[in-house]
Design a protein around this motif. Structure first.
Motif, short mmCIF file in Angstrom:
data_model
loop_
_atom_site.label_atom_id
_atom_site.label_comp_id
_atom_site.label_asym_id
_atom_site.label_seq_id
_atom_site.Cartn_x
_atom_site.Cartn_y
_atom_site.Cartn_z
N GLN A 45 24.58 31.12 103.68
CA GLN A 45 23.71 31.31 102.52
C GLN A 45 22.24 31.06 102.80
O GLN A 45 21.36 31.79 102.33
CB GLN A 45 24.15 30.37 101.39
N PHE A 46 21.95 30.01 103.56
CA PHE A 46 20.57 29.55 103.69
C PHE A 46 20.07 29.42 105.12
O PHE A 46 18.89 29.21 105.35
CB PHE A 46 20.41 28.18 103.00
N GLY A 47 20.98 29.50 106.09
CA GLY A 47 20.61 29.34 107.49
C GLY A 47 21.05 28.02 108.08
O GLY A 47 21.12 27.88 109.29
N GLY A 48 21.30 27.03 107.23
CA GLY A 48 21.74 25.74 107.74
C GLY A 48 21.61 24.63 106.73
O GLY A 48 21.12 24.83 105.60
N ALA B 178 41.40 33.11 98.38
CA ALA B 178 41.00 32.31 97.22
C ALA B 178 39.58 32.62 96.75
O ALA B 178 39.18 32.15 95.68
CB ALA B 178 41.12 30.82 97.55
N LEU B 179 38.83 33.41 97.50
CA LEU B 179 37.42 33.62 97.20
C LEU B 179 37.20 34.93 96.44
O LEU B 179 37.90 35.91 96.67
CB LEU B 179 36.61 33.66 98.50
N PRO B 180 36.18 34.99 95.57
CA PRO B 180 35.83 36.26 94.92
C PRO B 180 35.42 37.29 95.96
O PRO B 180 34.61 37.00 96.84
CB PRO B 180 34.64 35.86 94.02
N GLN B 181 35.96 38.51 95.85
CA GLN B 181 35.74 39.52 96.88
C GLN B 181 35.15 40.83 96.37
O GLN B 181 34.63 41.62 97.15
CB GLN B 181 37.06 39.83 97.59
N ASP B 182 35.24 41.06 95.07
CA ASP B 182 34.81 42.33 94.48
C ASP B 182 33.61 42.09 93.60
O ASP B 182 33.70 41.40 92.58
CB ASP B 182 35.96 42.94 93.67
N ILE B 183 32.48 42.65 93.97
CA ILE B 183 31.25 42.42 93.20
C ILE B 183 31.35 43.00 91.78
O ILE B 183 30.63 42.57 90.87
CB ILE B 183 30.04 43.02 93.95
N VAL C 90 30.91 37.55 97.98
CA VAL C 90 31.33 38.85 98.49
C VAL C 90 30.85 39.04 99.94
O VAL C 90 31.63 39.46 100.82
CB VAL C 90 30.81 39.99 97.59
N ASP C 91 29.59 38.71 100.20
CA ASP C 91 29.08 38.79 101.57
C ASP C 91 29.74 37.74 102.46
O ASP C 91 29.99 37.99 103.65
CB ASP C 91 27.56 38.60 101.58
N MET C 92 30.02 36.56 101.90
CA MET C 92 30.67 35.52 102.67
C MET C 92 32.04 35.99 103.15
O MET C 92 32.42 35.77 104.31
CB MET C 92 30.81 34.24 101.84
N VAL C 93 32.79 36.64 102.27
CA VAL C 93 34.11 37.13 102.64
C VAL C 93 34.01 38.17 103.75
O VAL C 93 34.81 38.18 104.70
CB VAL C 93 34.84 37.71 101.41
N LYS C 94 33.02 39.07 103.67
CA LYS C 94 32.82 40.06 104.73
C LYS C 94 32.59 39.37 106.08
O LYS C 94 33.15 39.79 107.11
CB LYS C 94 31.64 40.97 104.40
#
Length: 359
Positions: free
Chosen positions: A203-206, A261-266, A277-281
């Protein structure tokens, strides 16, 4: 910097023969073992209906741990507040604080899995607002001496006092933060934060960048920064073969257990969850070689210690360690917990602690 035990009770793996009951018994034993090896805290996750983890009642497990220990801090990781009525949450954790002698760190968040919300008829689409309102209610019930009246969007009651009250004044509150809104809420309310390094990296780089956002939110609200804690996946590996095995196990956790368990569809995820959504990708395309020290602790004691020095420099007061991830055998989890406290933790002891140990 202090260290604790952490688990989400992940058990959703292809071909897994470990039962939920056996795993929960092992987790309770590992939590008690955490005190025996000198850890500062125990953080146990809440998950329902086996969507990721299998432990639905961290309050009960932590009460069991409290009865078998004297010193270790006790924390949910985390209480999914919108799934519960905040009056009941306030009562439960105040009771545990009393019976444990003031050892509770109350950590709470919104969760992320719609499948946990639906059977409980909880407000998934509006859970950001429900969470903020519920947290206000819990905090007021703990700190106000007069009966509390609340008229809100989600909760409405008059003249309520709870018993018992927490013995800690105040009882520490941690907001689980994967996103900027959660960090800003914690800063605005003057609460502590608990974050995940792998999410911070995506999300933020670290962790340092995430800490900056939290500190800015605290300053904007006129609140002193609270305590910052992060959780880390942890594996000892003393050879290239062991290193690859640990990384492969970690990727299996992300791709077999976590993603579902994570949201995947925007199109269906609430706006506050679009970042997932980007995290899952990223998790789907992850390889063992792509894991860095921003997501995982792996290696010998020296390598793990070097990564943790960066965490300490970013201002984190405690790291809670996820050793029992990825179907790692129970006895090996206990061995790695002990090894960590013997080989890594001494390098982070306060000077006063080292002096006391020498005497």
């Amino acid at each position: 910097m202090k260290f604790g035990y952490f688990t989400l009770s992940d058990n959703h793996y292809v071909g897994n023969t470990r039962t939920a009951n056996d795993y929960i018994r092992a987790i309770a034993a590992e939590a008690i073992h955490a005190e025996r090896v000198g850890m500062h805290s125990v953080w146990i996750g809440e998950h329902h209906f086996s969507t990721l983890g299998v432990l639905s009642c961290p309050d009960i497990v932590l009460a069991y741990v409290a009865a078998a220990t004297d010193r270790v801090r006790l924390a949910p990781a985390v209480n999914v507040l919108p799934l519960h009525h905040p009056i009941r949450v306030a009562e439960q954790w105040a009771t545990l604080d009393l019976l444990s002698g003031g050892r509770v760190d109350f950590a709470t968040g919104r969760g992320y899995d719609k499948r946990e919300y639906r059977p409980l008829n909880a407000p998934y689409e509006d859970n950001t607002a429900a969470f903020a309102e519920g947290l206000e209610v819990v905090h007021r019930l703990w700190i106000e001496t007069e009966p509390v009246t609340h008229k809100g969007r989600f909760y409405d009651f008059e003249s309520v006092s709870i018993t018992p009250k927490p013995v800690q004044a105040p009882l520490p509150i941690y907001v689980a933060s994967f996103s900027r809104p959660s960090l800003e809420l914690a800063g605005r309310l003057g609460h502590n934060v608990v974050v995940a390094p792998f999410a911070a990296a995506m999300q933020f780089g670290g962790l340092a960048e995430m800490a900056d956002i939290y500190h800015e939110a605290c300053a904007k609200a006129g609140n002193p920064p609270g305590r910052m804690i992060c959780s880390y996946f942890a594996h000892f590996a003393d050879s290239p073969e062991a290193d690859l095995a640990a990384r492969t196990s970690q990727v299996r956790y992300f791709q077999e257990c976590c993603i579902h368990a994570l949201p995947q569809d925007i199109k269906t995820a609430p706006p506050t969850y679009h970042y997932f959504v980007d995290m899952v990708k990223n998790l789907r395309s992850m390889t063992p070689e792509s894991l860095t020290d921003k997501s995982i602790l792996v290696g010998d004691a020296s390598a793990i210690g070097e990564t943790l020095k960066k965490v300490e420099e970013a201002g984190f007061a405690e790291v809670v360690l996820y050793f029992n991830v990825g179907l790692k055998p129970h006895e090996r989890v206990k061995e790695e917990m002990q090894r960590f406290m013997e080989e890594v933790a001494p390098g982070f002891a306060d000077p006063g602690d080292r002096l006391a140990a020498a005497e």
